[in-house]
Each structure stands twice: as C-alpha cells, then as structure tokens.
Design a protein around this motif. Structure first.
Motif, PDB file in Angstrom:
ATOM      1  N   ASP A 180       0.762  -1.252   0.173  1.00 51.72           N
ATOM      2  CA  ASP A 180       0.000  -0.119   0.181  1.00 51.72           C
ATOM      3  C   ASP A 180       0.887   1.211  -0.017  1.00 51.72           C
ATOM      4  O   ASP A 180       0.486   2.276   0.424  1.00 51.72           O
ATOM      5  CB  ASP A 180      -0.851  -0.056   1.124  1.00 51.72           C
ATOM      6  N   HIS A 181       2.075   1.095  -0.598  1.00 49.57           N
ATOM      7  CA  HIS A 181       3.045   2.285  -0.562  1.00 49.57           C
ATOM      8  C   HIS A 181       3.496   2.472  -1.914  1.00 49.57           C
ATOM      9  O   HIS A 181       4.494   1.969  -2.468  1.00 49.57           O
ATOM     10  CB  HIS A 181       4.215   1.873   0.492  1.00 49.57           C
ATOM     11  N   GLN A 182       2.888   3.664  -2.564  1.00 50.94           N
ATOM     12  CA  GLN A 182       3.252   3.727  -4.120  1.00 50.94           C
ATOM     13  C   GLN A 182       4.721   4.011  -4.368  1.00 50.94           C
ATOM     14  O   GLN A 182       5.261   3.668  -5.328  1.00 50.94           O
ATOM     15  CB  GLN A 182       2.503   4.854  -4.508  1.00 50.94           C
ATOM     16  N   SER A 183       5.593   4.721  -3.412  1.00 51.04           N
ATOM     17  CA  SER A 183       6.926   5.028  -3.624  1.00 51.04           C
ATOM     18  C   SER A 183       7.693   3.646  -3.691  1.00 51.04           C
ATOM     19  O   SER A 183       8.673   3.540  -4.315  1.00 51.04           O
ATOM     20  CB  SER A 183       7.354   6.050  -2.643  1.00 51.04           C
ATOM     21  N   LEU A 184       7.190   2.487  -2.867  1.00 47.67           N
ATOM     22  CA  LEU A 184       7.987   1.208  -2.853  1.00 47.67           C
ATOM     23  C   LEU A 184       7.705   0.716  -4.243  1.00 47.67           C
ATOM     24  O   LEU A 184       8.643   0.311  -4.704  1.00 47.67           O
ATOM     25  CB  LEU A 184       7.266   0.304  -1.815  1.00 47.67           C
ATOM     26  N   VAL A 185       6.573   0.708  -4.692  1.00 48.21           N
ATOM     27  CA  VAL A 185       6.349   0.121  -6.127  1.00 48.21           C
ATOM     28  C   VAL A 185       7.185   1.013  -7.189  1.00 48.21           C
ATOM     29  O   VAL A 185       7.860   0.211  -7.923  1.00 48.21           O
ATOM     30  CB  VAL A 185       4.696   0.301  -6.569  1.00 48.21           C
ATOM     31  N   THR A 186       7.204   2.180  -6.923  1.00 44.67           N
ATOM     32  CA  THR A 186       7.963   2.952  -8.003  1.00 44.67           C
ATOM     33  C   THR A 186       9.339   2.653  -7.827  1.00 44.67           C
ATOM     34  O   THR A 186      10.286   2.390  -8.835  1.00 44.67           O
ATOM     35  CB  THR A 186       7.931   4.533  -7.851  1.00 44.67           C
TER      36      THR A 186
ATOM     37  N   VAL B  84      10.783  -0.274  -6.679  1.00 51.61           N
ATOM     38  CA  VAL B  84      11.149  -1.516  -7.213  1.00 51.61           C
ATOM     39  C   VAL B  84      11.138  -1.711  -8.977  1.00 51.61           C
ATOM     40  O   VAL B  84      11.949  -2.218  -9.411  1.00 51.61           O
ATOM     41  CB  VAL B  84       9.996  -2.474  -6.604  1.00 51.61           C
ATOM     42  N   ARG B  85      10.387  -0.490  -9.417  1.00 53.10           N
ATOM     43  CA  ARG B  85      10.465  -0.565 -10.879  1.00 53.10           C
ATOM     44  C   ARG B  85      11.476   0.351 -11.090  1.00 53.10           C
ATOM     45  O   ARG B  85      11.605   1.118 -12.145  1.00 53.10           O
ATOM     46  CB  ARG B  85       8.966   0.092 -11.365  1.00 53.10           C
ATOM     47  N   HIS B  86      12.770   0.268 -10.460  1.00 46.88           N
ATOM     48  CA  HIS B  86      13.792   0.967 -10.901  1.00 46.88           C
ATOM     49  C   HIS B  86      14.171   2.294 -10.518  1.00 46.88           C
ATOM     50  O   HIS B  86      15.113   2.840 -11.039  1.00 46.88           O
ATOM     51  CB  HIS B  86      14.347   0.685 -12.318  1.00 46.88           C
TER      52      HIS B  86
ATOM     53  N   ARG C  91      16.667  -2.344  -2.458  1.00 45.76           N
ATOM     54  CA  ARG C  91      16.124  -3.059  -3.875  1.00 45.76           C
ATOM     55  C   ARG C  91      16.926  -4.098  -4.426  1.00 45.76           C
ATOM     56  O   ARG C  91      16.412  -5.179  -4.930  1.00 45.76           O
ATOM     57  CB  ARG C  91      16.062  -1.842  -4.874  1.00 45.76           C
ATOM     58  N   HIS C  92      18.407  -3.994  -4.356  1.00 39.23           N
ATOM     59  CA  HIS C  92      19.101  -5.045  -4.714  1.00 39.23           C
ATOM     60  C   HIS C  92      18.703  -6.367  -3.828  1.00 39.23           C
ATOM     61  O   HIS C  92      18.602  -7.442  -4.357  1.00 39.23           O
ATOM     62  CB  HIS C  92      20.724  -4.916  -4.548  1.00 39.23           C
TER      63      HIS C  92
ATOM     64  N   GLU D 132       8.087 -15.423 -12.636  1.00 37.21           N
ATOM     65  CA  GLU D 132       7.139 -14.595 -12.923  1.00 37.21           C
ATOM     66  C   GLU D 132       6.900 -13.681 -11.581  1.00 37.21           C
ATOM     67  O   GLU D 132       6.387 -14.603 -10.650  1.00 37.21           O
ATOM     68  CB  GLU D 132       5.881 -14.992 -13.610  1.00 37.21           C
ATOM     69  N   TRP D 133       6.974 -12.345 -11.586  1.00 32.79           N
ATOM     70  CA  TRP D 133       6.811 -11.657 -10.487  1.00 32.79           C
ATOM     71  C   TRP D 133       6.255 -10.503 -10.851  1.00 32.79           C
ATOM     72  O   TRP D 133       6.531  -9.812 -11.964  1.00 32.79           O
ATOM     73  CB  TRP D 133       7.799 -11.519  -9.360  1.00 32.79           C
TER      74      TRP D 133
END
Length: 150
Positions: A80-86, A88-90, A101-102, A113-114
C-alpha cells in the motif's frame, strides 16, 4: 500463483514487518502462511535512518523470502506504499533504497514471474494487522526487558 500482501508498523526503535501469503486457485484465495518479523533498529549495524518507507522494503523482503519455501513459479506482491512500487520498478532515490532493492530483487529473481502492485489498505489489512501485532509484542518485551535491567 502466490499472492503476497505486506505492510509495516514502525515505532522507534522497532520495525515490525507483517505479511500474508495466499495461493490463488480457481478464482479464490486460500491462506498459506502469515506472520510478522520484528527488527530492533538500535542493533542494526548499518547506518540507516529508519522509517516507514525503509520498513516497507523490509516487509516485502520478509514476505518474499517466506514465499520461497513454496514450490511456485509466480508471485503477485501487494503493497500500500506507492513509492515502494516505483522504487522496485527501478527508480531508487538513495543508496539505502538501492541496497534494499538489490536484496529484494535477489529473492524475486528466483521466481519465473513476479509483479508488484499498489493496493488500498483494505486489501492489505491482514498484513497490517500482523505488523501491528509484532510491534505490540516487541514493545511489551522491550518494556519488560527495561524493567528487569539492573
């Protein structure tokens, strides 16, 4: 496919990571595992300014590591944390995000697949409950430990 919901509760010095792992089968989900993992940041040897964002990373890493115990090739992670999603997407903002992230990618890379997606708190409530339970238990332990100290 595994579904993983993670969340964090943070109150200095404790970071409590909650997770709920389910398996999607035939349009429904069944519980596989849930739990919390607690970190006392006063004993962390890295010079990290802890907070909810870094705790969210730890929660996701904790949940993905638990998911590796099961013979599944795909995982869908809900946070539920958008900055984490961002991130993780580099898009890492700093060296600590890059470090987390590493570590996360080293575990996610073991799945064929993830995916990671931001969900509202309602979809993540069980993971939040696990995180709060871990925080409460650790605070009680630390309070008892402080009372017993000479």
């Amino acid at each position: 496919m595994l579904h993983l919901a993670t969340d964090v509760s943070y109150e200095h010095p404790v970071v409590s990571c909650g997770y709920v792992l389910t398996k999607a089968t035939g349009g429904s989900e069944r519980l596989i595992e849930m739990g919390s993992r607690v970190f006392n940041t006063e004993h962390d040897d890295r010079d990290i300014e802890w907070g909810s964002a870094r705790g969210e990373y730890r929660a996701l890493i904790t949940g993905v590591r638990a998911a590796l115990d099961y013979d599944e090739s795909a995982i869908l992670c809900h946070v539920d944390h958008q900055s984490l999603v961002t991130a993780v997407r580099h898009v890492c903002r700093d060296d600590y995000e890059s470090y987390f992230r590493h570590a996360l990618m080293s575990f996610l890379g073991r799945f064929d697949e993830w995916r990671i997606s931001r969900v509202n708190r309602g979809r993540n409530e069980a993971a939040h409950t696990q995180a709060r339970a871990g925080l409460k238990a650790s605070q009680e332990y630390l309070d008892t430990e402080a009372m017993e100290a000479p």
